[in-house]
Design a protein around this motif. Structure first.
Motif, PDB file in Angstrom:
ATOM      1  N   HIS A 272       0.956  -1.362   0.064  1.00 21.22           N
ATOM      2  CA  HIS A 272       0.030  -0.079  -0.020  1.00 21.22           C
ATOM      3  C   HIS A 272       0.964   1.394  -0.008  1.00 21.22           C
ATOM      4  O   HIS A 272       2.034   1.183   0.590  1.00 21.22           O
ATOM      5  N   THR A 273       0.366   2.377  -0.550  1.00 19.04           N
ATOM      6  CA  THR A 273       0.955   3.521  -0.801  1.00 19.04           C
ATOM      7  C   THR A 273       0.554   4.473   0.352  1.00 19.04           C
ATOM      8  O   THR A 273      -0.382   4.321   0.976  1.00 19.04           O
ATOM      9  N   THR A 274       1.075   5.756   0.137  1.00 20.84           N
ATOM     10  CA  THR A 274       1.012   6.808   1.226  1.00 20.84           C
ATOM     11  C   THR A 274      -0.150   7.521   1.097  1.00 20.84           C
ATOM     12  O   THR A 274      -1.258   7.551   2.248  1.00 20.84           O
ATOM     13  N   GLY A 275      -0.544   8.277   0.003  1.00 24.19           N
ATOM     14  CA  GLY A 275      -1.743   9.197  -0.049  1.00 24.19           C
ATOM     15  C   GLY A 275      -3.229   8.493  -0.076  1.00 24.19           C
ATOM     16  O   GLY A 275      -4.003   8.862   0.792  1.00 24.19           O
ATOM     17  N   GLY A 276      -3.097   7.726  -1.063  1.00 23.72           N
ATOM     18  CA  GLY A 276      -4.696   6.979  -1.344  1.00 23.72           C
ATOM     19  C   GLY A 276      -5.022   6.173  -0.113  1.00 23.72           C
ATOM     20  O   GLY A 276      -5.880   6.091   0.240  1.00 23.72           O
ATOM     21  N   TYR A 277      -4.082   5.189   0.343  1.00 27.36           N
ATOM     22  CA  TYR A 277      -4.235   4.643   1.715  1.00 27.36           C
ATOM     23  C   TYR A 277      -4.639   5.419   2.740  1.00 27.36           C
ATOM     24  O   TYR A 277      -5.721   5.050   3.429  1.00 27.36           O
ATOM     25  N   GLN A 411     -10.893  -6.079   2.722  1.00 28.65           N
ATOM     26  CA  GLN A 411      -9.884  -7.267   2.346  1.00 28.65           C
ATOM     27  C   GLN A 411      -8.293  -6.454   2.673  1.00 28.65           C
ATOM     28  O   GLN A 411      -8.336  -5.035   2.600  1.00 28.65           O
ATOM     29  N   THR A 412      -7.322  -7.141   2.846  1.00 24.75           N
ATOM     30  CA  THR A 412      -6.226  -6.548   3.141  1.00 24.75           C
ATOM     31  C   THR A 412      -5.551  -5.826   1.600  1.00 24.75           C
ATOM     32  O   THR A 412      -5.261  -4.837   1.789  1.00 24.75           O
ATOM     33  N   GLU A 413      -6.097  -6.215   0.627  1.00 27.67           N
ATOM     34  CA  GLU A 413      -5.706  -5.667  -0.522  1.00 27.67           C
ATOM     35  C   GLU A 413      -6.606  -4.375  -0.940  1.00 27.67           C
ATOM     36  O   GLU A 413      -6.228  -3.488  -1.776  1.00 27.67           O
ATOM     37  N   THR A 414      -7.724  -4.234  -0.152  1.00 27.17           N
ATOM     38  CA  THR A 414      -8.592  -3.079  -0.314  1.00 27.17           C
ATOM     39  C   THR A 414      -8.016  -1.860   0.511  1.00 27.17           C
ATOM     40  O   THR A 414      -8.373  -0.838   0.172  1.00 27.17           O
ATOM     41  N   GLY A 415      -7.296  -2.240   1.502  1.00 30.14           N
ATOM     42  CA  GLY A 415      -6.890  -1.175   2.385  1.00 30.14           C
ATOM     43  C   GLY A 415      -7.962  -0.736   3.508  1.00 30.14           C
ATOM     44  O   GLY A 415      -7.431  -0.321   4.478  1.00 30.14           O
ATOM     45  N   ALA A 416      -9.293  -0.657   2.957  1.00 31.97           N
ATOM     46  CA  ALA A 416     -10.022   0.175   3.880  1.00 31.97           C
ATOM     47  C   ALA A 416     -11.636  -0.587   3.444  1.00 31.97           C
ATOM     48  O   ALA A 416     -11.564  -1.135   2.535  1.00 31.97           O
ATOM     49  N   TRP A 466      -9.791   2.645  -6.679  1.00 36.90           N
ATOM     50  CA  TRP A 466     -10.090   3.195  -5.525  1.00 36.90           C
ATOM     51  C   TRP A 466      -8.813   3.779  -4.751  1.00 36.90           C
ATOM     52  O   TRP A 466      -7.770   2.930  -5.002  1.00 36.90           O
ATOM     53  N   PRO A 467      -8.596   4.908  -3.909  1.00 34.97           N
ATOM     54  CA  PRO A 467      -7.285   5.205  -3.658  1.00 34.97           C
ATOM     55  C   PRO A 467      -6.524   4.225  -2.749  1.00 34.97           C
ATOM     56  O   PRO A 467      -5.555   4.313  -2.835  1.00 34.97           O
ATOM     57  N   SER A 468      -7.163   3.467  -1.773  1.00 35.85           N
ATOM     58  CA  SER A 468      -6.410   2.526  -0.994  1.00 35.85           C
ATOM     59  C   SER A 468      -6.193   1.205  -1.720  1.00 35.85           C
ATOM     60  O   SER A 468      -6.330   0.085  -1.031  1.00 35.85           O
ATOM     61  N   TYR A 491     -11.874  -5.926 -14.460  1.00 34.91           N
ATOM     62  CA  TYR A 491     -12.445  -6.030 -13.082  1.00 34.91           C
ATOM     63  C   TYR A 491     -11.289  -6.481 -11.981  1.00 34.91           C
ATOM     64  O   TYR A 491     -10.727  -7.202 -12.367  1.00 34.91           O
ATOM     65  N   TYR A 492     -11.462  -5.838 -10.875  1.00 39.53           N
ATOM     66  CA  TYR A 492     -10.929  -6.373  -9.688  1.00 39.53           C
ATOM     67  C   TYR A 492     -11.541  -7.624  -9.153  1.00 39.53           C
ATOM     68  O   TYR A 492     -12.630  -7.460  -8.773  1.00 39.53           O
ATOM     69  N   PHE A 493     -10.923  -8.673  -9.000  1.00 39.74           N
ATOM     70  CA  PHE A 493     -11.597 -10.022  -8.443  1.00 39.74           C
ATOM     71  C   PHE A 493     -11.427 -10.198  -6.971  1.00 39.74           C
ATOM     72  O   PHE A 493     -10.039 -10.156  -6.564  1.00 39.74           O
TER      73      PHE A 493
END
Ligand code: WT7
Length: 645
Positions: A272-277, A411-416, A466-468, A491-493
């Motif tokens: 994950h990165t800084t701003g979006g997350y 999910q871990t992958e969606t960050g939020a 999405w940002p995160s 699509y993101y699965f």
């Protein structure tokens, strides 16, 4: 779908940050004018050192996303420094120890000093922007300081859950080439000690690049010590300055790596990165929990999981909130512990996992009724589907039918959080994750990849960035593209199945891949299988999940011993121990069934569908088994199946 009654938005949530009208309007805007929406949110929620020039760019179909390009900010500045003018003396973290006699309030100014000191220690050891730091810690405030200190100097943290084994630590350190480790001598959990430093020592025998191991003194027990490498945290942090200038970071600079399990291979380092997350962590925290100035928020997750990252640390602190961190477990010293803590610290929002709710439900109402829980305003659930019975108990008994429950899917992958009811906007249906969060465009796909319109069931996918969003799998970008963006192009699965009802509510039905959810902990069947076949007496293993009353899912292993090996209780115990040493105690099998053969197709593929039915004890209809190389193995497995409790 549930027969349980709908709970309308209660009158005392009429003045929530978001009501039904504003939800509909803001959601619509977030889709129609995505850039405008997120630009406004980024301005409202974060402090930028330099503004961005482009809200979002990249090709979603390739999993590429860059948010707030050109923007610069620092996460630790956003979580600490900018709150100081107004709330230097306000509590940032409440720490509650495993021992009910231990607790501590840490103010924003104390947090600032402690994070700065640790950041200076790291810098003095040569750690800088882009370097990876492994954090293997108990649930103590220093875990939060460590994450924030990394963020302050631009280092990328990789938190490894304190329940993982030395082998699991080694794998994660090597994968990310971490050269610094932050740990503690021992952890305390449920009255027991966890030998963290000893585990790290074992792990580091295979990690020659690690030059620094910072050790927090928790229990004070004697530890092996490697001079030059091992450093006491309490000594090092007193020898450095109490101010540390935050590193200026690009919005897209990495913030952290967190390992999570997939359906194949080793755990993957989600980046994950800084701003979006930080933006999505901050926004979802405020709106999902309708957070009010001065409220006490308690998320029971461990910082070793994404829930701990986003909702113990980054989301609350970005909002200047008061976040409670608990060292122990819900059942120690007894099953009333959580509610005692709620009263002791006047907790307003309590966010936990269904497995904890089911475990507490199982011991009855008495431990709950001992407490007042008058401070509670809102309840939350996360990590796995919550069955409506557990939901109703949580609502009626814990929340005294007064507190809405937000069942948050992510999910871990969606960050939020991605799907959730909002307490002032959404009528609650027990068991439904409900509605998409702002900016989240969902769809359900059928087997062929076509979008399902209206009510129906299918694969849950996300249609736009999405940002995160996960940016990559550390060191293996191709694996990220294949795992999430190749099943259904464009699509993101998610890996989850879901149904959508006539009111547009989403109900998550669970994973559709070979990922298990054991007490809210994610595990790949392949990881457990790899551990089992390490044993010299084992030829082959196939692992599936089965419904478990408390854990949600249990681990059911079909194991084929080598020719001439007689299955025995001692072999069984060795296999259970092997899973614990290879992965961690959470990976211990619940059931091991000896299998002289596994059901395979003529091309050698194990038919897990059949194994799942046997594990679920649903052997009446096994479906078509005519394509099996040897259909008779099925009879043997059915006849010898174990009926889990
Ligand atoms: C998987 C993600 C979300 C942070 C903790 C777990 C399951 C998560 C829910 C929910 C039904 C849920 C999904 C998802 N899951 N929340 N509210 N209802 N299922 O993060 O370890 O990355 O696991 O947990 O299956 O894919 P994770």
């Amino acid at each position: 779908m549930s027969e349980f009654p709908i709970h309308p938005v209660p009158p005392h949530f009429a003045d929530a940050h978001i009501n039904a009208k504003t939800y509909a309007a803001l959601y619509q805007r977030s889709i129609d004018d995505r850039d405008g929406f997120w630009a406004d949110m980024a301005t409202e929620f974060l402090s930028w050192d330099q503004p961005w020039h482009t809200v979002v760019e990249g090709d979603f179909s390739k999993g590429e996303a860059r948010w707030f390009g050109g923007g610069k900010l620092n996460v630790s500045y956003n979580c600490i420094d900018r709150h100081l003018p107004e709330r230097a003396g306000q509590t940032a973290l409440i720490w509650e120890g495993d021992n009910p006699a231990d607790s501590e309030h840490i103010s924003y100014s104390q947090l600032h000093e402690r994070v700065c000191r640790l950041a200076n220690v790291l810098r003095a050891r040569g750690v800088g922007k882009g370097d990876r730091v492994c954090i293997y810690m108990p649930m103590i405030p220093e875990a939060a300081y460590a994450m924030l200190a990394c963020a302050r100097i631009g280092a990328i943290h990789s938190v490894v859950f304190g329940g993982f084994s030395p082998t699991a630590i080694t794998d994660r350190i090597l994968d990310a080439d971490c050269r610094t480790v932050i740990t503690a001598d021992e952890g305390r959990r449920g009255g027991k000690v966890v030998p963290l430093k000893t585990n790290v020592d074992t792990a580091l025998t295979s990690c020659p690049n690690v030059h620094t191991c910072l050790v927090v003194r928790v229990t004070g027990s004697t530890q092996a010590w490697q001079e030059g490498r091992d450093i006491w945290y309490h000594e090092a942090t007193t020898e450095v300055a109490r101010e540390c200038s935050p590193e200026l970071m690009d919005a897209e600079d990495p913030l952290f790596i967190l390992y999570t399990s997939g359906s194949t291979g080793k755990p993957k380092g989600v980046l994950h990165t800084t701003g979006g997350y930080l933006l999505q962590a901050a926004m979802t925290f405020k709106y999902t929990f309708d957070y009010r100035e001065g409220e006490v928020f308690w998320c029971t997750a461990d910082v070793g999981w994404v829930t701990g990252h986003t909702y113990i640390l980054y989301g609350p602190l970005a909002n200047g909130a008061i976040s409670l961190m608990f060292e122990g477990v819900p059942t120690y010293p007894d099953a009333g512990r959580c509610w005692e803590i709620v009263d002791k610290h006047q907790v307003n929002t309590f966010y936990t996992a269904p497995t904890a709710i089911r475990a507490l439900h199982a011991v009855g109402d008495a431990p709950v009724k001992r407490s007042s829980r008058d401070s509670l305003r809102l309840l939350g659930s996360v990590g796995e589907p919550i069955n409506p019975e557990a939901w109703e108990w949580y609502y009626r008994v814990v929340g005294d039918s007064r507190c809405p429950i937000v069942d948050t899917w992510w999910q871990t992958e969606t960050g939020a959080q991605m799907i959730t009811p909002l307490p002032g906007a959404t009528d609650l249906k027990p068991g439904a994750a409900s509605m998409p969060m702002f900016g989240v465009e969902l769809a359900l796909l059928d087997e062929g990849g076509a979008e399902i319109e209206g009510a129906g069931a299918g694969y849950l996918v996300i249609k736009s960035s999405w940002p995160s969003q996960i940016r990559t799998i550390y060191g293996d970008h191709q694996r990220m593209v294949e795992t999430y963006f190749s099943h259904y192009p464009g699509y993101y699965f998610t890996g989850d199945g879901a149904t959508r009802d006539q009111d547009g509510y989403y109900w998550i039905t669970g994973r559709v891949d070979d990922v298990l959810n054991i007490s809210g902990h994610r595990m790949g069947t392949a990881e457990i299988e790899s551990a089992l076949v390490l044993h010299e007496d084992i030829a082959e293993a196939a692992v599936v999940g089965y419904p478990h009353d408390i854990k949600g899912q249990g681990i059911y292993c079909f194991v084929t011993p080598m020719d001439g090996v007689e299955p025995s209780e001692s072999l069984r115990a060795e296999l259970v121990a092997l899973c614990a040493t290879e992965i961690g105690a959470i990976a211990k099998p619940d059931v091991i069934q000896w299998a002289p053969g596994l059901p395979k197709t003529r091309s050698g593929k194990i038919m897990r569908r059949i194994l799942r039915k046997i594990a679920e004890n649903e052997v009446g209809n096994l479906g078509d088994i005519s394509t099996l190389a040897d259909p008779s193995v099925v009879d043997h497995l059915v006849a010898n199946r174990v009926h889990p409790e």
